[in-house]
Design an enzyme around this catalytic site. Structure first.
Site, PDB file in Angstrom:
ATOM      1  N   ARG A  84       0.848  -1.196   0.000  1.00 37.58           N
ATOM      2  CA  ARG A  84       0.000   0.000   0.000  1.00 37.58           C
ATOM      3  C   ARG A  84       0.884   1.247   0.000  1.00 37.58           C
ATOM      4  O   ARG A  84       2.094   1.140   0.114  1.00 37.58           O
ATOM      5  CB  ARG A  84      -0.916  -0.002   1.226  1.00 37.58           C
ATOM      6  CG  ARG A  84      -0.140  -0.343   2.485  1.00 37.58           C
ATOM      7  CD  ARG A  84      -0.572   0.344   3.718  1.00 37.58           C
ATOM      8  NE  ARG A  84      -0.494   1.770   3.615  1.00 37.58           N
ATOM      9  CZ  ARG A  84       0.643   2.464   3.769  1.00 37.58           C
ATOM     10  NH1 ARG A  84       1.801   1.876   3.985  1.00 37.58           N
ATOM     11  NH2 ARG A  84       0.620   3.790   3.684  1.00 37.58           N
ATOM     12  N   GLY A  85       0.205   2.415  -0.078  1.00 33.92           N
ATOM     13  CA  GLY A  85       0.953   3.666  -0.156  1.00 33.92           C
ATOM     14  C   GLY A  85       1.194   3.977  -1.624  1.00 33.92           C
ATOM     15  O   GLY A  85       1.599   3.100  -2.391  1.00 33.92           O
ATOM     16  N   ALA A  86       0.942   5.229  -2.002  1.00 32.94           N
ATOM     17  CA  ALA A  86       0.910   5.567  -3.433  1.00 32.94           C
ATOM     18  C   ALA A  86       2.178   5.159  -4.211  1.00 32.94           C
ATOM     19  O   ALA A  86       2.072   4.438  -5.213  1.00 32.94           O
ATOM     20  CB  ALA A  86       0.605   7.058  -3.586  1.00 32.94           C
ATOM     21  N   ARG A 129      -7.203  -0.720  -7.090  1.00 35.64           N
ATOM     22  CA  ARG A 129      -7.566   0.408  -6.211  1.00 35.64           C
ATOM     23  C   ARG A 129      -7.638   1.674  -7.074  1.00 35.64           C
ATOM     24  O   ARG A 129      -6.807   1.853  -7.969  1.00 35.64           O
ATOM     25  CB  ARG A 129      -6.540   0.604  -5.081  1.00 35.64           C
ATOM     26  CG  ARG A 129      -6.559  -0.522  -4.058  1.00 35.64           C
ATOM     27  CD  ARG A 129      -5.690  -0.170  -2.851  1.00 35.64           C
ATOM     28  NE  ARG A 129      -6.335   0.788  -1.969  1.00 35.64           N
ATOM     29  CZ  ARG A 129      -5.692   1.383  -0.962  1.00 35.64           C
ATOM     30  NH1 ARG A 129      -4.422   1.140  -0.727  1.00 35.64           N
ATOM     31  NH2 ARG A 129      -6.327   2.234  -0.180  1.00 35.64           N
ATOM     32  N   GLN A 136      -2.990   2.565   9.865  1.00 37.16           N
ATOM     33  CA  GLN A 136      -1.650   2.607   9.262  1.00 37.16           C
ATOM     34  C   GLN A 136      -0.675   3.399  10.129  1.00 37.16           C
ATOM     35  O   GLN A 136       0.525   3.116  10.149  1.00 37.16           O
ATOM     36  CB  GLN A 136      -1.708   3.247   7.861  1.00 37.16           C
ATOM     37  CG  GLN A 136      -2.355   2.388   6.799  1.00 37.16           C
ATOM     38  CD  GLN A 136      -3.835   2.641   6.667  1.00 37.16           C
ATOM     39  OE1 GLN A 136      -4.507   3.037   7.623  1.00 37.16           O
ATOM     40  NE2 GLN A 136      -4.375   2.422   5.485  1.00 37.16           N
ATOM     41  N   ASP A 157      -1.973  10.849  -2.356  1.00 35.06           N
ATOM     42  CA  ASP A 157      -2.285   9.783  -3.324  1.00 35.06           C
ATOM     43  C   ASP A 157      -2.541  10.338  -4.719  1.00 35.06           C
ATOM     44  O   ASP A 157      -2.408   9.628  -5.714  1.00 35.06           O
ATOM     45  CB  ASP A 157      -3.493   8.972  -2.851  1.00 35.06           C
ATOM     46  CG  ASP A 157      -3.072   8.023  -1.754  1.00 35.06           C
ATOM     47  OD1 ASP A 157      -2.935   8.480  -0.607  1.00 35.06           O
ATOM     48  OD2 ASP A 157      -2.824   6.846  -2.055  1.00 35.06           O
ATOM     49  N   ASN A 175      -5.461  12.446   0.141  1.00 32.03           N
ATOM     50  CA  ASN A 175      -4.625  11.581   0.991  1.00 32.03           C
ATOM     51  C   ASN A 175      -5.545  10.827   1.947  1.00 32.03           C
ATOM     52  O   ASN A 175      -6.777  10.996   1.915  1.00 32.03           O
ATOM     53  CB  ASN A 175      -3.579  12.408   1.746  1.00 32.03           C
ATOM     54  CG  ASN A 175      -2.521  11.531   2.397  1.00 32.03           C
ATOM     55  OD1 ASN A 175      -1.937  10.671   1.734  1.00 32.03           O
ATOM     56  ND2 ASN A 175      -2.272  11.716   3.674  1.00 32.03           N
ATOM     57  N   LYS A 176      -4.955  10.026   2.790  1.00 35.95           N
ATOM     58  CA  LYS A 176      -5.723   9.195   3.730  1.00 35.95           C
ATOM     59  C   LYS A 176      -6.780  10.005   4.470  1.00 35.95           C
ATOM     60  O   LYS A 176      -6.529  11.134   4.888  1.00 35.95           O
ATOM     61  CB  LYS A 176      -4.731   8.561   4.716  1.00 35.95           C
ATOM     62  CG  LYS A 176      -5.312   7.656   5.763  1.00 35.95           C
ATOM     63  CD  LYS A 176      -6.216   6.579   5.212  1.00 35.95           C
ATOM     64  CE  LYS A 176      -5.551   5.689   4.189  1.00 35.95           C
ATOM     65  NZ  LYS A 176      -6.520   4.898   3.409  1.00 35.95           N
TER      66      LYS A 176
HETATM   67  O1  MRU Z   1      -4.853   3.214   2.007  1.00 34.26           O
HETATM   68  P1  MRU Z   1      -3.374   3.405   1.986  1.00 34.26           P
HETATM   69  O2  MRU Z   1      -2.688   2.870   3.201  1.00 34.26           O
HETATM   70  O3  MRU Z   1      -2.744   2.931   0.706  1.00 34.26           O
HETATM   71  O4  MRU Z   1      -3.210   4.980   2.018  1.00 34.26           O
HETATM   72  C1  MRU Z   1      -1.932   5.525   1.893  1.00 34.26           C
HETATM   73  C2  MRU Z   1      -1.879   6.976   2.116  1.00 34.26           C
HETATM   74  O5  MRU Z   1      -2.883   7.655   2.220  1.00 34.26           O
HETATM   75  C3  MRU Z   1      -0.517   7.598   2.117  1.00 34.26           C
HETATM   76  O6  MRU Z   1      -0.470   8.670   2.993  1.00 34.26           O
HETATM   77  C4  MRU Z   1      -0.218   8.069   0.687  1.00 34.26           C
HETATM   78  O7  MRU Z   1      -0.343   7.014  -0.206  1.00 34.26           O
HETATM   79  C5  MRU Z   1       1.111   8.659   0.568  1.00 34.26           C
HETATM   80  S1  MRU Z   1       2.369   7.444   0.663  1.00 34.26           S
HETATM   81  C6  MRU Z   1       3.859   8.137   0.418  1.00 34.26           C
END
Ligand code: MRU
Length: 345
Positions: A46-48, A89, A196, A237, A247-248
């Site tokens: 996970r994470g962009a 996703r 997270q 994201d 973002n999250k």
């Molecule tokens: O749902 P996730 O855990 O994939 O969400 C991730 C985030 O929101 C991060 O903050 C974002 O991807 C930036 S990662 C460098």
């Protein structure tokens, strides 16, 4: 601490299974597309930026055993793989960016033999990995200049090693500042519903020796009211052409709080997170996730009555006028974002 979130190893995509953290550091070797798709959907990876790499490696995984007789056959297989991975996703643009990079790499070698096309795609996926390592360190370098010795920083979700190859965006800034000898204290929001922040951010910051304190999301306001936060930093994201940043879920409320308490609010992201085709946040597709993530969480027993209505968007959007600066691998962008993003990205 040498941790790699995702890499190509033993003819497979090797990832840290992030759903097992912090209890166990367990690696998975992914050898088929369906398993990769599920790993992405279930947030094992996970994470962009990490999703961009997962997508690129996934394309290679999907075509490496191709027996196509010509480019048109190969292209059909490639399109099928790309289309499938694109459904995993919806919000992080990096995933689609990774797929597009692979498609463009294939187009460049379309007159070559099958083995060479495969080789070119492998090379492109390795380049995406290496570029991520470099761009995170550049974000760290530019961002650390904004941080002072003894700063206390609030962050949300995980935008660190576990969201990239091995360094991070928002947390990369903190790592760099501390490598420069600055003492940085971090408050990590737990980040409901999937935690997270509690599970991943505290885990990696602790391993890196950074002073980190975990809070529930609803404690951020009190900390700011008490004057205990000097800066807020988060990842992204997808960033629109006007600087609006998805973002999250929970990031937007931190930005509102930061504005009220006059605390600088930073977004850190590589250029691959910008989506210049999207003018503003209105066009960013926000992933909706299952009700069980809220009603059951990680507990065995439900924490809400059966059948309760649930609203569970995974991301929110912070309007650009609440963002003090966007720290990118090409430098620090400030208002007016529309003009400065266009000039730089
Ligand atoms: O749902 P996730 O855990 O994939 O969400 C991730 C985030 O929101 C991060 O903050 C974002 O991807 C930036 S990662 C460098």
């Amino acid at each position: 601490m040498d941790i790699r979130t995702i890499e190509w190893k033993n003819d497979a995509i090797k990832i840290i299974d992030q759903t097992k953290l912090p209890a166990k550091l367990e690696y998975l070797y992914i050898k088929d597309l369906k398993t990769l798709w599920q790993a992405i959907r279930e947030l094992k990876v996970r994470g962009a930026p990490a999703l961009g790499t997962a997508a690129a490696l996934g394309v290679y995984l999907g075509i490496k055993d191709s027996k196509a007789k010509n480019f048109s056959e190969f292209r059909k297989e490639l399109d099928k793989v790309i289309k499938y991975l694109a459904t995993s996703r919806p919000t992080a643009i990096n995933l689609f960016w990774g797929l597009k990079e692979m498609l463009q790499a294939a187009e460049k070698v379309k007159f070559k033999r099958l083995a060479e096309m495969k080789k070119a795609l492998f090379k492109q996926a390795m380049k995406i990995i290496e570029d991520d390592r470099v761009s995170c360190r550049k974000i760290g370098l530019y961002g650390a200049k904004l941080f002072k010795n003894n700063d206390t920083v609030l962050t949300v979700c995980n935008a660190g090693i576990l969201a990239t190859i091995d360094y991070g965006t928002a947390l990369g800034v903190i790592y760099r500042a501390s490598e420069e000898g600055k003492k940085i204290k971090v408050f990590a929001c737990e980040t409901r519903p999937l935690l997270q922040g509690a599970r991943l951010t505290t885990w990696e910051l602790k391993k890196k020796g950074i002073d980190v304190t975990l809070i529930c999301d609803n404690m951020a306001a009190t900390l700011m009211q008490q004057g205990k936060i000097d800066k807020v930093i988060a990842g992204a994201d997808r960033i629109a052409a006007n600087g609006d940043a998805a973002n999250k879920i929970g990031t937007y409320s931190l930005a509102v709080l930061a504005a009220y308490h006059k605390v600088p609010f930073y977004i850190a992201a590589p250029v691959s997170t910008f989506d210049l085709k999207i003018k503003s946040s209105k066009n960013i597709l926000i992933e909706q996730r299952s009700a069980e993530e809220i009603t059951i969480l990680f507990s065995k027993n439900p924490i809400a009555p059966p059948g309760i209505k649930v609203y569970n968007p995974a991301f929110d959007v912070t309007p650009h006028d609440l963002i003090t600066a966007i720290i990118t691998d090409k430098g620090v962008l400030r208002r007016p974002y529309k003009i400065n993003i266009k000039k730089c990205i």
